[in-house]
Enzyme design. Structure first.
Site, short mmCIF file in Angstrom:
data_model
loop_
_atom_site.label_atom_id
_atom_site.label_comp_id
_atom_site.label_asym_id
_atom_site.label_seq_id
_atom_site.Cartn_x
_atom_site.Cartn_y
_atom_site.Cartn_z
CG HIS A 1 46.17 6.59 24.98
ND1 HIS A 1 45.06 7.09 25.52
CD2 HIS A 1 47.04 7.66 24.52
CE1 HIS A 1 45.06 8.56 25.59
NE2 HIS A 1 46.01 8.86 25.14
CG ASP B 1 42.06 5.61 26.09
OD1 ASP B 1 41.60 6.79 26.11
OD2 ASP B 1 43.12 5.41 26.28
#
Length: 490
Positions: free
Chosen positions: A21, A127
């Protein structure tokens, strides 16, 4: 890449604390900086090594573009019941640790809010797994962009499967409804939400809800790779989305490609020299990402499958091996495959390896970063999906793009020690299945045809990020819209 004048736009990046990520989100920060946007990247002190070298090098070699500012905040491991220093999801080994990890992540809201008040950016990129950042951004009137670490195909397919709910139906196999392609799946390959731990389910529901309410989505993909699903996502599901990928292509020199992410466990020259001695398209790259934790039995089956295939390979193994596995691999296996197999324990310079002419295929868990980096390098895939969206990505690779072959995994969570919120399964992928998949890809006309298609996608990927390409233009449209929004506020 040309810079534009985005009216002093300032964007804040806040990734989920996991390598898959953090790394692509940093690449997006680099891309926007190339376009003249002022970027700030948030990390924790324990995760700084994943991004610090790359940011420092970018700032020192791109003086004509705004620097990326790195802001480090304290991660409350101990306060959330985690071991001191456990600041990354790749360290987690139990469901309770995962729950406590998300508890710690939620405790970052206060320092995050303080940063928003101090910096007042024009947008935040956060995110999907940080849903509370929407409330923080909304309190300051700042648009929140959601970063998805997967493909549009997978997002669309998961959306349809959730509504179809295959586990409530008697049939074992089904076709994902209403997609542009007929996608056949088994319900055993789909996470059974009814058996998910309630604590994890709460996190997933919050993420979905905040996703729908956010300003839009930013994808690490490109239009030419999945045009039917980009259109479906935008026009049928009605989601606003921008496509910036493949974002890894902003790393266009050996230093950036070899230092992307953690410190490599092998010297780049040693690795490249080993590859230089192999024939073109003859080596299989084997990597299962930073999150997979295999059982000892599954590791042995993978090793034996690679050995019996008789194909040259590079196998990247996690450092956290149990003692019996370490001894077995070091003392027995490596001697048997010496010269034909190179084992890297720890982080590997994946982009450098994939782009070497000796690489002819990649055995992967179907994580999106590895999949897209292989596509960008023109490398076809052997698909061995494990959990999350991996089974959807397998179908995309095999059925839609036709650049890969599966090894026949039928059960979600096969071969793993731990995967968040799922039932334990005693199934493994056997060496014969791995060998068959490897040989299908690496030997014969079927594999060569997959390589041909993968190389065509490599050309499309590079064109997408060049001036006038689809991703280049999408970045420009995003900047223009954000600039207009800023002007209206002023």
């Amino acid at each position: 890449m040309e810079s534009k004048t985005p009216q002093n736009l300032r964007v804040l990046f806040f990734p989920y604390m996991a390598p898959g990520h953090m790394i692509p989100m940093l690449d997006i920060a680099k891309l926007l900086s190339h376009f003249g946007v002022q970027t700030t990247f948030i990390s924790t002190f324990g995760n700084a090594p994943l991004v610090e070298t790359s940011i420092n090098h970018f700032n020192s070699t791109n003086s004509s573009n705004p620097s990326i500012k790195l802001v480090l905040i304290q991660f409350p491991s101990a306060e959330a019941g985690l071991p001191v220093g456990c600041e990354n999801a790749s360290y987690l080994t139990s469901l309770d640790m995962l729950v406590n990890f998300h508890k710690a992540v939620a405790m970052l809201r206060q320092p995050f809010d303080q940063l928003l008040e101090q910096l007042l950016p024009d947008a935040i990129f956060s995110d999907y797994f940080l849903p509370w950042t929407l409330d923080s951004a909304s309190n300051f009137g700042i648009p929140r962009l959601v970063f998805y670490g997967t493909s549009t195909f997978a997002v669309c397919a998961m959306h349809k499967v959730d509504h179809y709910d295959p586990h409530s139906r008697p049939e074992e196999s089904f076709i994902v409804p209403d997609l542009p392609h007929p996608i056949h799946m088994l319900k055993s390959q789909v996470h059974n939400l009814s058996k998910t731990d309630p604590r994890i389910m709460k996190i997933m529901l919050a993420a979905d809800e905040s996703d729908e309410k956010s300003y839009g989505t930013v994808m690490n993909s490109f239009y030419e790779l999945e045009p039917d699903y980009v259109d479906y996502y935008r026009n049928v599901l009605g989601r606003r989305a921008w496509y910036f990928g493949p974002v890894s292509l902003c790393n266009d020199n050996i230093f950036d490609m070899s230092t992307r992410g953690d410190k490599p466990a092998i010297d780049k020259d040693e690795c490249l020299n080993w590859l230089d001695n192999k024939k073109p398209s003859s080596v299989l790259y084997v990597c299962f990402g930073s999150m997979i934790k295999f059982t000892s039995t599954q590791l042995h089956e993978i090793a034996l499958g690679l050995e019996s295939s008789q194909q040259p390979f590079i196998w990247v193994l996690k450092k956290e091996l149990f003692e019996d596995e370490r001894e077995w691999l070091m003392e027995e296996y490596e001697k048997r495959v010496e010269g034909r197999g190179l084992i890297i324990r720890g982080w590997a310079p994946q982009m450098l390896i994939l782009n070497h002419e000796a690489i002819g295929g990649c055995l992967t868990h179907c994580g999106w970063n590895s999949t897209l980096e292989a596509v960008t390098a023109g490398v076809p895939l052997v698909a061995m999906p494990m959990f999350a969206e991996h089974f959807y990505t397998e179908r995309f690779i095999v059925d839609v793009l036709k650049i890969g072959v599966g090894v026949g995994v039928k059960q979600y969570g096969t071969g793993q020690r731990f995967e968040a919120g799922m039932e334990k399964v005693g199934v493994v992928v056997h060496k014969e299945d791995i060998e068959r998949g490897v040989l299908t890809l690496m030997v014969g006309t079927e594999g060569e045809e997959m390589r041909r298609r993968a190389r065509e996608l490599k050309v499309s990927a590079k064109m997408a990020v060049e001036k006038g390409g689809s991703s280049y233009l999408d970045i420009g449209k995003f900047i223009e819209e954000l600039s207009q929004k800023k002007t209206e506020v002023i």
